[in-house]
Design a protein around this motif. Structure first.
Motif, PDB file in Angstrom:
ATOM      1  N   ASN A  16       0.752  -1.269   0.005  1.00 59.95           N
ATOM      2  CA  ASN A  16      -0.084   0.037  -0.110  1.00 59.95           C
ATOM      3  C   ASN A  16       1.099   1.356   0.013  1.00 59.95           C
ATOM      4  O   ASN A  16       0.509   2.333   0.672  1.00 59.95           O
ATOM      5  CB  ASN A  16      -0.878   0.022   1.104  1.00 59.95           C
ATOM      6  CG  ASN A  16      -2.299   0.302   0.913  1.00 59.95           C
ATOM      7  OD1 ASN A  16      -2.614   0.566  -0.111  1.00 59.95           O
ATOM      8  ND2 ASN A  16      -3.172  -0.130   1.858  1.00 59.95           N
ATOM      9  N   ASN A  17       1.938   1.100  -0.560  1.00 55.95           N
ATOM     10  CA  ASN A  17       3.016   2.235  -0.507  1.00 55.95           C
ATOM     11  C   ASN A  17       2.978   3.311  -1.604  1.00 55.95           C
ATOM     12  O   ASN A  17       3.930   4.008  -2.135  1.00 55.95           O
ATOM     13  CB  ASN A  17       4.429   1.755  -0.354  1.00 55.95           C
ATOM     14  CG  ASN A  17       4.640   0.882  -1.462  1.00 55.95           C
ATOM     15  OD1 ASN A  17       4.152   0.537  -2.461  1.00 55.95           O
ATOM     16  ND2 ASN A  17       6.118   0.279  -1.193  1.00 55.95           N
ATOM     17  N   ALA A  28      -9.306  -0.595   0.430  1.00 53.38           N
ATOM     18  CA  ALA A  28      -9.782  -2.014  -0.090  1.00 53.38           C
ATOM     19  C   ALA A  28      -8.708  -3.014  -0.210  1.00 53.38           C
ATOM     20  O   ALA A  28      -8.873  -4.134   0.162  1.00 53.38           O
ATOM     21  CB  ALA A  28     -10.258  -1.510  -1.375  1.00 53.38           C
ATOM     22  N   ILE A  29      -7.511  -2.355  -0.420  1.00 52.78           N
ATOM     23  CA  ILE A  29      -6.237  -3.151  -0.345  1.00 52.78           C
ATOM     24  C   ILE A  29      -5.932  -3.755   0.991  1.00 52.78           C
ATOM     25  O   ILE A  29      -5.726  -5.016   1.229  1.00 52.78           O
ATOM     26  CB  ILE A  29      -5.160  -2.716  -0.831  1.00 52.78           C
ATOM     27  CG1 ILE A  29      -5.465  -2.098  -2.098  1.00 52.78           C
ATOM     28  CG2 ILE A  29      -3.803  -3.501  -0.919  1.00 52.78           C
ATOM     29  CD1 ILE A  29      -4.311  -1.106  -2.896  1.00 52.78           C
ATOM     30  N   SER A  30      -6.268  -3.001   2.121  1.00 49.41           N
ATOM     31  CA  SER A  30      -6.074  -3.459   3.659  1.00 49.41           C
ATOM     32  C   SER A  30      -7.070  -4.378   3.993  1.00 49.41           C
ATOM     33  O   SER A  30      -6.852  -5.243   4.518  1.00 49.41           O
ATOM     34  CB  SER A  30      -6.137  -1.941   4.238  1.00 49.41           C
ATOM     35  OG  SER A  30      -5.094  -1.109   4.189  1.00 49.41           O
ATOM     36  N   ALA A  31      -8.238  -4.216   3.305  1.00 45.17           N
ATOM     37  CA  ALA A  31      -9.239  -5.138   3.885  1.00 45.17           C
ATOM     38  C   ALA A  31      -8.848  -6.536   3.142  1.00 45.17           C
ATOM     39  O   ALA A  31      -9.091  -7.606   3.890  1.00 45.17           O
ATOM     40  CB  ALA A  31     -10.561  -4.895   3.225  1.00 45.17           C
ATOM     41  N   LEU A  32      -8.187  -6.588   1.913  1.00 43.38           N
ATOM     42  CA  LEU A  32      -7.947  -8.153   1.499  1.00 43.38           C
ATOM     43  C   LEU A  32      -6.909  -8.644   2.120  1.00 43.38           C
ATOM     44  O   LEU A  32      -6.563  -9.680   2.385  1.00 43.38           O
ATOM     45  CB  LEU A  32      -7.606  -7.894  -0.088  1.00 43.38           C
ATOM     46  CG  LEU A  32      -8.671  -7.386  -0.800  1.00 43.38           C
ATOM     47  CD1 LEU A  32      -8.320  -7.528  -2.484  1.00 43.38           C
ATOM     48  CD2 LEU A  32      -9.735  -8.502  -0.948  1.00 43.38           C
ATOM     49  N   ILE A  68      -3.910  -7.028  -8.357  1.00 44.92           N
ATOM     50  CA  ILE A  68      -5.040  -6.260  -8.577  1.00 44.92           C
ATOM     51  C   ILE A  68      -5.128  -4.987  -7.871  1.00 44.92           C
ATOM     52  O   ILE A  68      -6.191  -4.265  -8.354  1.00 44.92           O
ATOM     53  CB  ILE A  68      -6.302  -7.323  -8.333  1.00 44.92           C
ATOM     54  CG1 ILE A  68      -6.450  -7.505  -6.732  1.00 44.92           C
ATOM     55  CG2 ILE A  68      -6.262  -8.533  -8.832  1.00 44.92           C
ATOM     56  CD1 ILE A  68      -7.364  -8.398  -6.102  1.00 44.92           C
ATOM     57  N   SER A  69      -4.229  -4.803  -7.124  1.00 42.50           N
ATOM     58  CA  SER A  69      -4.448  -3.425  -6.431  1.00 42.50           C
ATOM     59  C   SER A  69      -4.372  -2.304  -7.337  1.00 42.50           C
ATOM     60  O   SER A  69      -4.954  -1.208  -6.978  1.00 42.50           O
ATOM     61  CB  SER A  69      -3.322  -3.220  -5.229  1.00 42.50           C
ATOM     62  OG  SER A  69      -1.829  -3.417  -5.719  1.00 42.50           O
TER      63      SER A  69
END
Length: 295
Positions: A16-17, A28-32, A68-69
């Protein structure tokens, strides 16, 4: 710091950087990331084992999230730029982005389906947030879900009630058991999340439990009450009923708040692995629950 917290924190700093990524895409990325790190997850890939899956592991999911991010901002941007489109037109326009995102996933995982359900759900959720943002509407869990529901009105009828000679798994399960799966959840505005998992997650948080415990308890409620088509496709209605009954038994004992809660979850994991059952639909709803809890 628990293994869950450490691993999730490490992956978030790695994946997430990107500096110009929108907040909804980051969440959304954090959720996955939180979903894959959550352990033990009966029958599912987690940090402990591969669950009931021979073809994928923890690293496969990490590669998939990474691939996918990059598309998550595209969903969000599409929603922002297409806010005035009608529901059918909006859905038609977002599909190609979803298909490209799926291709990126398959490329990264050597053609293994790790996040097809997640791409479908987060594509819609991020598109809905973009639309709300452009309309200057309040962005809350309820408004996001209402917008997804409006976008998806009629999707179950139009996509699952077809009489195709070669039915998809989703179409077969709808025909046989009237289970509408991921499309039904989206059309309902994620009713299972709004009515069951999100209230439990928030209740646990309010009682002072850590995020990991809150998510494990949330998962138990999803296993108990979600009509998971992944379970039915692997084990029939019998498989779904078995998982729901076992999860309800654990909930009656207090679930994760019981002194042996984690041990019971590990035992349930072993039982699902023996039966080759994997509640993949509930895994997606765990991620969606955490995501919506941020709004």
């Amino acid at each position: 710091m628990s293994d869950y917290s450490q691993q999730a924190k490490q992956l978030q700093s790695e994946l997430n950087n990107v500096t110009n990524r929108s907040l909804p895409a980051q969440l959304a990325i954090s959720a996955l990331i939180k979903e894959i790190c959550l352990s033990p997850k009966p029958g599912l890939v987690d940090m402990h084992n591969n669950g009931s899956h021979q073809d994928m592991n923890f690293d496969t999911f990490v590669k998939s999230i990474q691939a996918i991010s990059d598309w998550f901002d595209k969903f969000y941007q599409y929603g922002y730029e297409s806010a005035t489109k009608g529901s059918h037109e909006f859905l038609t326009g977002i599909r190609p982005i979803g298909m490209q995102c799926e291709q990126a996933m398959y490329q990264a995982t050597n053609h293994i389906n790790t996040h097809k359900g997640g791409i479908f759900a987060f594509g819609l959720l991020l598109g809905a947030i973009g639309k709300l943002e452009q309309q200057k509407s309040p962005i809350k869990a309820q408004t996001i879900c209402d917008t997804v529901s409006a976008i998806c009105q009629g999707i179950v009828n139009s996509e699952l009630k077809q009489n195709n000679p070669t039915l998809s798994v989703g179409e077969k399960l709808f025909k046989l058991h009237n289970l509408s799966g991921a499309r039904g959840e989206a059309e309902s505005g994620y009713a299972t999340v709004r009515n069951i998992s999100l209230p439990i997650y928030n209740e646990m948080l309010n009682k002072g439990y850590d995020e990991e415990s809150c998510l494990l308890q949330t998962m138990l409620y999803l296993l108990a009450y979600n009509q998971d088509t992944n379970l039915v496709s692997r084990g029939g209605l019998e498989g779904l009923n078995f998982v729901q009954q076992q999860a309800k038994k654990l909930i009656d004992l207090g679930g994760i708040t019981h002194a042996n809660g984690r041990q019971y979850l590990s035992e349930l994991d072993n039982q699902l692995i023996k039966r080759n059952l994997s509640p993949g639909g509930s895994a997606d709803l765990i991620a969606i629950t955490w995501f919506l809890s941020q709004y």
